[in-house]
Write a protein that holds these residues in place. Structure first.
Motif, PDB file in Angstrom:
ATOM      1  N   PRO A 178       0.796  -1.235   0.000  1.00  0.00           N
ATOM      2  CA  PRO A 178       0.000   0.000   0.000  1.00  0.00           C
ATOM      3  C   PRO A 178       0.823   1.276   0.000  1.00  0.00           C
ATOM      4  O   PRO A 178       0.373   2.305  -0.511  1.00  0.00           O
ATOM      5  N   ARG A 179       2.035   1.261   0.553  1.00  0.00           N
ATOM      6  CA  ARG A 179       2.850   2.476   0.600  1.00  0.00           C
ATOM      7  C   ARG A 179       3.255   2.948  -0.782  1.00  0.00           C
ATOM      8  O   ARG A 179       3.396   4.145  -1.027  1.00  0.00           O
ATOM      9  N   VAL A 180       3.405   2.008  -1.701  1.00  0.00           N
ATOM     10  CA  VAL A 180       3.886   2.344  -3.044  1.00  0.00           C
ATOM     11  C   VAL A 180       2.778   2.249  -4.085  1.00  0.00           C
ATOM     12  O   VAL A 180       2.646   3.118  -4.951  1.00  0.00           O
ATOM     13  N   SER A 181       1.983   1.173  -4.012  1.00  0.00           N
ATOM     14  CA  SER A 181       0.941   0.946  -5.016  1.00  0.00           C
ATOM     15  C   SER A 181      -0.326   0.443  -4.333  1.00  0.00           C
ATOM     16  O   SER A 181      -0.522  -0.772  -4.199  1.00  0.00           O
ATOM     17  N   PRO A 182      -1.195   1.344  -3.907  1.00  0.00           N
ATOM     18  CA  PRO A 182      -2.389   0.956  -3.149  1.00  0.00           C
ATOM     19  C   PRO A 182      -3.349   0.058  -3.913  1.00  0.00           C
ATOM     20  O   PRO A 182      -4.172  -0.625  -3.298  1.00  0.00           O
ATOM     21  N   GLY A 183      -3.285   0.059  -5.225  1.00  0.00           N
ATOM     22  CA  GLY A 183      -4.236  -0.716  -6.013  1.00  0.00           C
ATOM     23  C   GLY A 183      -3.941  -2.198  -6.096  1.00  0.00           C
ATOM     24  O   GLY A 183      -4.808  -2.991  -6.466  1.00  0.00           O
ATOM     25  N   LYS A 184      -2.727  -2.605  -5.765  1.00  0.00           N
ATOM     26  CA  LYS A 184      -2.346  -4.008  -5.896  1.00  0.00           C
ATOM     27  C   LYS A 184      -2.740  -4.796  -4.647  1.00  0.00           C
ATOM     28  O   LYS A 184      -2.620  -4.312  -3.527  1.00  0.00           O
ATOM     29  N   SER A 185      -3.201  -6.032  -4.867  1.00  0.00           N
ATOM     30  CA  SER A 185      -3.599  -6.886  -3.751  1.00  0.00           C
ATOM     31  C   SER A 185      -2.889  -8.232  -3.842  1.00  0.00           C
ATOM     32  O   SER A 185      -2.427  -8.644  -4.916  1.00  0.00           O
ATOM     33  N   TRP A 186      -2.818  -8.916  -2.698  1.00  0.00           N
ATOM     34  CA  TRP A 186      -2.240 -10.253  -2.668  1.00  0.00           C
ATOM     35  C   TRP A 186      -3.071 -11.223  -3.506  1.00  0.00           C
ATOM     36  O   TRP A 186      -2.526 -12.074  -4.207  1.00  0.00           O
ATOM     37  N   GLU A 187      -4.378 -11.070  -3.457  1.00  0.00           N
ATOM     38  CA  GLU A 187      -5.248 -11.957  -4.227  1.00  0.00           C
ATOM     39  C   GLU A 187      -5.010 -11.784  -5.728  1.00  0.00           C
ATOM     40  O   GLU A 187      -4.985 -12.767  -6.481  1.00  0.00           O
ATOM     41  N   GLY A 188      -4.827 -10.516  -6.137  1.00  0.00           N
ATOM     42  CA  GLY A 188      -4.546 -10.269  -7.541  1.00  0.00           C
ATOM     43  C   GLY A 188      -3.221 -10.864  -7.976  1.00  0.00           C
ATOM     44  O   GLY A 188      -3.115 -11.473  -9.042  1.00  0.00           O
ATOM     45  N   SER A 189      -2.202 -10.706  -7.129  1.00  0.00           N
ATOM     46  CA  SER A 189      -0.878 -11.243  -7.469  1.00  0.00           C
ATOM     47  C   SER A 189      -0.898 -12.766  -7.554  1.00  0.00           C
ATOM     48  O   SER A 189      -0.299 -13.354  -8.461  1.00  0.00           O
ATOM     49  N   ILE A 190      -1.599 -13.396  -6.637  1.00  0.00           N
ATOM     50  CA  ILE A 190      -1.684 -14.865  -6.655  1.00  0.00           C
ATOM     51  C   ILE A 190      -2.452 -15.339  -7.882  1.00  0.00           C
ATOM     52  O   ILE A 190      -2.050 -16.292  -8.560  1.00  0.00           O
TER      53      ILE A 190
END
Length: 287
Positions: A178-190
């Protein structure tokens, strides 16, 4: 036509042209060298322009850009067997010149100038040059061009972005960074990573289904896919941190609807060096 629909249309057209250019360029080594020499030039020029506007930084945009393109072409010539290792000497002399020239510029902060000058080469020119290392390999006295390896890295990056967007939109709850890219999530990365594994297995199957097969096995292709997922994501985060530090939203506007060159190639700047390390490791272990 509403502004939102217009922007989506422009973004779709630009994205289609972008993907078509990258895919088709790998069909011929000369086209690949030309396109990514141009990409290197535009990216270094964009980067140096951004840092020159960030404060008391004054790097030589022209020489940095020429040096970056030369490094890419030197790797292309060396990896394809066209030129000897001595092709890198002019580049080394250019680096020495960029250091010494600061003695005469009377710049207020020469250390910043040196740092950003070298960063333009290490962060942009060198990673793009690694495309040549991935694309060409030596077999005795011959140098063979393998379009599938560098192309697959881009396919894995695009697949990861698509999978991460879909799964993140549907299931995203926990922020990745969240500090760098608030839009990214763990679920999305997985989700993106799982999709890449499936696509990598398919690529490996197709690559090895023909007579002779590919040098990489299906598990090795899947390993390459995982490397691209991890380092591509880090590359995206690195560029996000760079933009956040400078207080900008996009690195440029050369690609309508997609921002600048760094916005489009941020993931590949980490993925290609990591892929080189992985491929050389796999090749050594399987030799």
């Amino acid at each position: 036509m509403s502004d939102k629909l217009k922007n989506m249309t422009i973004r779709a057209i630009t994205g289609t042209i972008f993907v078509a250019a990258v895919v088709t360029c790998f069909l011929r080594p000369e086209a690949m060298m030309f396109l990514f020499a141009l990409v290197t030039a535009l990216s270094v020029w964009e980067f140096t322009g951004l840092v020159n506007n960030s404060g008391d930084v004054r790097v030589n945009r022209f020489i940095c850009t020429v040096a970056g393109v030369y490094l890419f072409l030197a790797f292309a010539g060396f990896c394809s067997g066209i030129t000897p290792a001595a092709v890198f000497i002019p580049y080394l002399l250019t680096v020495v010149y960029l250091f010494i020239s600061e003695l005469y510029t009377k710049a207020p902060n020469s250390i910043n100038n040196w740092a950003y000058t070298m960063l333009s080469q290490m962060y942009i020119a060198l990673p793009f040059s690694m495309i040549n290392v991935v694309a060409f390999h030596s077999t005795g006295d011959a140098h063979v061009y393998d379009y599938l390896l560098p192309l697959s890295i881009f396919i894995f990056l695009w697949t990861n972005d698509t999978g991460a967007y879909i799964s993140g939109s549907l299931l995203g709850r926990h922020k990745l960074f969240p500090r760098v890219s608030p839009g990214k999530s763990w679920e999305g990365s997985i989700g993106g990573g799982l999709l890449v594994l499936a696509v990598a297995a398919l690529v490996g199957y197709l690559a090895n289904s023909s007579e002779g097969g590919h040098t990489l096995s299906i598990p090795a292709w899947m390993g390459l896919g995982l490397v691209v997922v991890f380092f591509g994501t880090w590359g995206d985060l690195v560029e996000s941190l760079f933009k956040r530090t400078l207080g900008i939203k996009d690195s440029g506007n050369i690609l309508p609807g997609h921002g600048g060159m760094l916005d489009r190639f941020d993931s590949s700047l980490m993925a290609f060096p990591a892929a080189v390390v992985y491929l050389y490791t796999v090749t050594t272990m399987c030799a």
